[in-house]
Design an enzyme around this catalytic site. Structure first.
Site, PDB file in Angstrom:
ATOM      1  N   GLY A  20      -6.169 -10.226 -11.585  1.00 46.82           N
ATOM      2  CA  GLY A  20      -5.819  -8.832 -11.843  1.00 46.82           C
ATOM      3  C   GLY A  20      -5.625  -8.573 -13.328  1.00 46.82           C
ATOM      4  O   GLY A  20      -5.294  -9.475 -14.096  1.00 46.82           O
TER       5      GLY A  20
ATOM      6  N   ARG B  57       0.916 -13.462  -8.402  1.00 49.72           N
ATOM      7  CA  ARG B  57       1.271 -12.099  -8.797  1.00 49.72           C
ATOM      8  C   ARG B  57       1.990 -12.046 -10.155  1.00 49.72           C
ATOM      9  O   ARG B  57       2.888 -11.242 -10.373  1.00 49.72           O
ATOM     10  CB  ARG B  57       2.080 -11.425  -7.692  1.00 49.72           C
ATOM     11  CG  ARG B  57       1.381 -11.563  -6.344  1.00 49.72           C
ATOM     12  CD  ARG B  57       1.939 -10.754  -5.231  1.00 49.72           C
ATOM     13  NE  ARG B  57       1.296 -11.135  -3.971  1.00 49.72           N
ATOM     14  CZ  ARG B  57       1.428 -10.507  -2.824  1.00 49.72           C
ATOM     15  NH1 ARG B  57       2.197  -9.438  -2.753  1.00 49.72           N
ATOM     16  NH2 ARG B  57       0.808 -10.930  -1.741  1.00 49.72           N
TER      17      ARG B  57
ATOM     18  N   TYR C 261      -4.994  -0.249  -1.684  1.00 51.14           N
ATOM     19  CA  TYR C 261      -4.500  -0.379  -3.056  1.00 51.14           C
ATOM     20  C   TYR C 261      -4.352   1.008  -3.690  1.00 51.14           C
ATOM     21  O   TYR C 261      -5.324   1.613  -4.148  1.00 51.14           O
ATOM     22  CB  TYR C 261      -5.448  -1.235  -3.903  1.00 51.14           C
ATOM     23  CG  TYR C 261      -5.667  -2.634  -3.374  1.00 51.14           C
ATOM     24  CD1 TYR C 261      -4.800  -3.222  -2.452  1.00 51.14           C
ATOM     25  CD2 TYR C 261      -6.761  -3.390  -3.797  1.00 51.14           C
ATOM     26  CE1 TYR C 261      -5.015  -4.504  -1.976  1.00 51.14           C
ATOM     27  CE2 TYR C 261      -6.976  -4.680  -3.329  1.00 51.14           C
ATOM     28  CZ  TYR C 261      -6.101  -5.224  -2.415  1.00 51.14           C
ATOM     29  OH  TYR C 261      -6.321  -6.495  -1.937  1.00 51.14           O
TER      30      TYR C 261
END
Length: 328
Positions: A294, A225, A57
């Site tokens: 996230g 996402r 990442y």
């Protein structure tokens, strides 16, 4: 916040876990360091004690920012989850299983799955340095490497456990047969796999197996996402080098839009966001231990943490499941 024991380990993790893929920037059209660190602090302040990252990442950047963000925290109260096995810097000398080319600010970088014993030890030392810690709570292999025997990879894991550098070991993106092979050498605590309203494949074989074996499931991409936030269907524009331009193409976007519209009525009635509704549903599914969410700024982080401030009744879950069943 709610905390759950992960599989057969002694780890107590926050049900909503901070997922640090996006803050790395690679494949996500860059990142803002200040916002990223603020998002980590906000998460911790609101009960999210667990952070999941990986060397891949941001090619080390995600781990570095996490290390900087938590250096003022009580380390015993923060659980760090990281991975190994994706090589981007050429240190594998062409060995391993070629995966794909990642976009790094317009530059194509070849990524390899490589989990030789030597590489595993090397990667963990680098992760410990970036994270500014001397142990990792849960170490995970990022993807299966078909060029390295699983037994060799597990030998490295055994060494790390004996050295006290990792508290527990999990796999990621493993199928049942691969877990069984790994278990011959090392106790497998968890499997981190993709799972969402739009992707429930693991319910068929993997979930029954992990429940029987007392192995935890860490769900990643529960929001697909960002697609299930609904922003994509409003005025949110993706930058050209954002990988989601291609990723979202695998879905029937009209059906996804209809799903979000149906769920919006329930979210509105409960005074919560679509994102919170989707995350809460995910935490309540059979076999799911913790859910990665996230956040690229403090506002998103706080919203994720507050997901656990409400519950869903059986009738509400039925309503959600009916809406999901219409998406092919």
């Amino acid at each position: 916040m709610e905390y759950r024991k992960l599989g057969n380990s002694e780890l107590e993790l926050s049900t909503i876990t901070y997922g640090a893929f996006a803050i790395g920037g690679t494949m996500w059209a860059g990142t803002d360091k200040k916002d990223s660190i603020n998002s980590i602090h906000a998460s911790i302040d609101h009960g999210v004690t667990t952070i999941d990252t990986a060397p891949f990442y941001g090619f080390g950047l995600s781990e570095e920012m996490i290390g900087e963000a938590i250096k003022s925290q009580d380390r015993s109260k923060v659980q760090l989850l990281t991975k190994f096995g994706l090589v981007w810097d050429g240190s594998n000398n062409g060995k391993g299983d070629y995966f794909f080319d990642a976009d790094d600010n317009g530059k194509k970088v070849p990524i390899y799955k490589y989990s030789s014993k030597q590489n595993v030890i090397k990667e963990i030392e680098e992760s410990l340095k970036r994270l500014q810690t001397d142990y990792i709570d849960l170490l995970q292999i990022h993807w299966p490497d078909v060029t390295t025997p699983i037994s060799e990879t597990m030998e490295a894991v055994e060494t790390l456990i004996q050295q006290g550098k990792i508290r527990a070991f999990g796999v990621s993106n493993y199928n049942v047969a691969q877990i069984q092979e790994a278990q011959k050498k090392v106790q497998i605590t968890s499997n981190q796999v993709a799972y969402s309203m739009l992707n429930r494949k693991i319910e068929e074989e993997l979930i029954p197996f992990t429940l029987a074996e007392n192995i935890g499931i860490i769900a990643y991409s529960p929001m697909e996402r960002g697609l299930l936030t609904g922003k994509y269907f409003l005025d949110s524009k993706l930058k050209e080098n954002d990988h989601r331009n291609g990723y979202f193409g695998k879905f029937d976007l009209q059906q996804v839009k209809t799903l979000i519209e149906e769920l919006s009525s329930l979210a509105h009635s409960k005074h919560i966001s679509i994102s919170q509704l989707v995350l809460r549903w995910t935490t309540l599914q059979k076999g799911i231990s913790i859910v990665l969410a996230g956040a690229r700024n403090a506002e998103q982080a706080i919203s994720n943490a507050k997901t656990m401030d409400f519950d869903l009744s059986s009738s509400e879950l039925e309503f959600i499941n009916l809406a999901i069943s219409k998406v092919k």
